[in-house]
Design an enzyme around this catalytic site. Structure first.
Site, PDB file in Angstrom:
ATOM      1  N   TYR A  24       7.342  -0.959  -6.079  1.00 16.24           N
ATOM      2  CA  TYR A  24       5.459  -1.729  -6.507  1.00 16.24           C
ATOM      3  C   TYR A  24       6.401  -1.275  -7.950  1.00 16.24           C
ATOM      4  CZ  TYR A  24       1.287  -2.705  -8.619  1.00 16.24           C
ATOM      5  OH  TYR A  24       0.431  -2.921  -9.492  1.00 16.24           O
ATOM      6  N   GLU A  82       0.759  12.960 -11.501  1.00 16.01           N
ATOM      7  CA  GLU A  82       2.246  11.991 -11.930  1.00 16.01           C
ATOM      8  C   GLU A  82       2.297  10.947 -10.971  1.00 16.01           C
ATOM      9  OE1 GLU A  82       6.291  11.638 -12.811  1.00 16.01           O
ATOM     10  OE2 GLU A  82       5.248  13.171 -13.167  1.00 16.01           O
ATOM     11  N   TYR A  85      -0.603   6.514  -5.259  1.00 18.86           N
ATOM     12  CA  TYR A  85      -0.207   5.516  -4.648  1.00 18.86           C
ATOM     13  C   TYR A  85      -0.851   5.375  -3.713  1.00 18.86           C
ATOM     14  CZ  TYR A  85       2.690   1.961  -1.952  1.00 18.86           C
ATOM     15  OH  TYR A  85       2.856   0.975  -2.087  1.00 18.86           O
ATOM     16  N   GLY A  94     -11.296   2.509  -1.005  1.00 19.08           N
ATOM     17  CA  GLY A  94     -12.003   3.788  -2.109  1.00 19.08           C
ATOM     18  C   GLY A  94     -10.911   4.734  -1.963  1.00 19.08           C
ATOM     19  N   ASN A 123       0.953  -3.014 -15.339  1.00 16.48           N
ATOM     20  CA  ASN A 123       0.248  -2.900 -14.018  1.00 16.48           C
ATOM     21  C   ASN A 123      -1.327  -3.244 -14.213  1.00 16.48           C
ATOM     22  OD1 ASN A 123      -0.937  -2.077 -11.632  1.00 16.48           O
ATOM     23  ND2 ASN A 123       0.343  -0.434 -11.590  1.00 16.48           N
ATOM     24  N   TYR A 130      -8.719   2.192 -13.253  1.00 18.66           N
ATOM     25  CA  TYR A 130      -9.148   3.364 -14.053  1.00 18.66           C
ATOM     26  C   TYR A 130      -9.379   2.987 -14.896  1.00 18.66           C
ATOM     27  CZ  TYR A 130      -3.852   4.715 -12.165  1.00 18.66           C
ATOM     28  OH  TYR A 130      -3.147   4.835 -11.496  1.00 18.66           O
TER      29      TYR A 130
END
Length: 163
Positions: A24, A82, A85, A94, A123, A130
Site C-alpha cells: 500500500y 509504528e 493497517y 470502524g 496518504n 486521523y
C-alpha cells in the site's frame, strides 16, 4: 469485532499484514522482517514492541504495532504507533478507529502523555481519518533517519574517532 492484544499465534498474519502495508505504501520489497524476528520482538525475553489485532469472525482484519517513547518535557512515556493497517475489504467498519481508541485508552490508563505516529504526505485518506479523530499534524517537525550505508559509515567513524 474484537480488539485484543496480539498472541504468538498471530505473528504470521501480522507479518502478512505488514507486507500488505508495504505494498500500500509503494514499498513492496522493503520488508526484511521475519516471523522469527517479529515473534522475538513481540514476545521474547526483552520484548519492547507491542501489538493489538482486530478480529472479526475469527479472522484478523487489522493490527496496530507500537512501542513506548518518552517525552523529556512531560516526564512521562507516550505510545509511538509504528504501523496501523486494516485489510481493504474490512475498511469502513470502524476497525482502524477501534485500534486507535485502544491505544488512546492504554495511554490514558497508564498516564502517558500522547499517542503519535507518522503518515506519508500523499496518504490523504489516512490524513483525513486521523484529523477526524482530533489528531493534529506536527508540521513544524521533520523526521530524520540514519539507515543503511549512512548509518554504518557514521557509526563506524564515531568508533574510530573515539580511539
Amino acid at each position: 469485532m474484537q480488539i485484543r492484544p496480539a498472541r504468538r499465534e498471530d505473528v504470521p498474519v501480522i507479518l502478512e499484514l505488514i507486507h500488505d502495508l508495504a505494498i500500500y505504501e509503494k514499498e513492496p520489497h522493503a520488508v526484511k522482517n521475519t516471523v522469527e524476528a517479529l515473534e522475538k520482538n513481540l514476545f521474547g525475553e526483552h520484548a519492547a514492541v507491542f501489538a493489538h489485532v482486530a478480529e472479526d469472525r475469527g479472522q484478523v482484519q487489522g493490527f496496530a504495532l507500537w512501542f513506548l517513547n518518552y517525552s523529556t518535557w512531560e516526564g512521562v512515556h507516550g505510545i509511538y504507533l509504528e504501523d496501523l493497517y486494516v485489510r481493504p475489504e474490512a475498511r469502513g467498519k470502524g476497525i482502524g478507529k477501534a485500534l486507535l481508541r485502544t491505544l488512546a485508552e492504554t495511554a490514558v490508563d497508564r498516564g502517558y502523555a500522547r499517542v503519535e505516529w507518522c503518515v506519508l504526505n500523499w496518504n490523504e485518506p489516512s490524513i483525513g481519518f486521523y484529523r477526524s479523530l482530533g489528531a493534529v499534524a506536527q508540521d513544524d517537525w521533520t523526521t530524520f533517519r540514519l539507515t543503511g550505508d549512512a548509518l554504518a559509515s557514521f557509526g563506524a567513524s564515531s568508533l574510530e574517532d573515539a580511539r
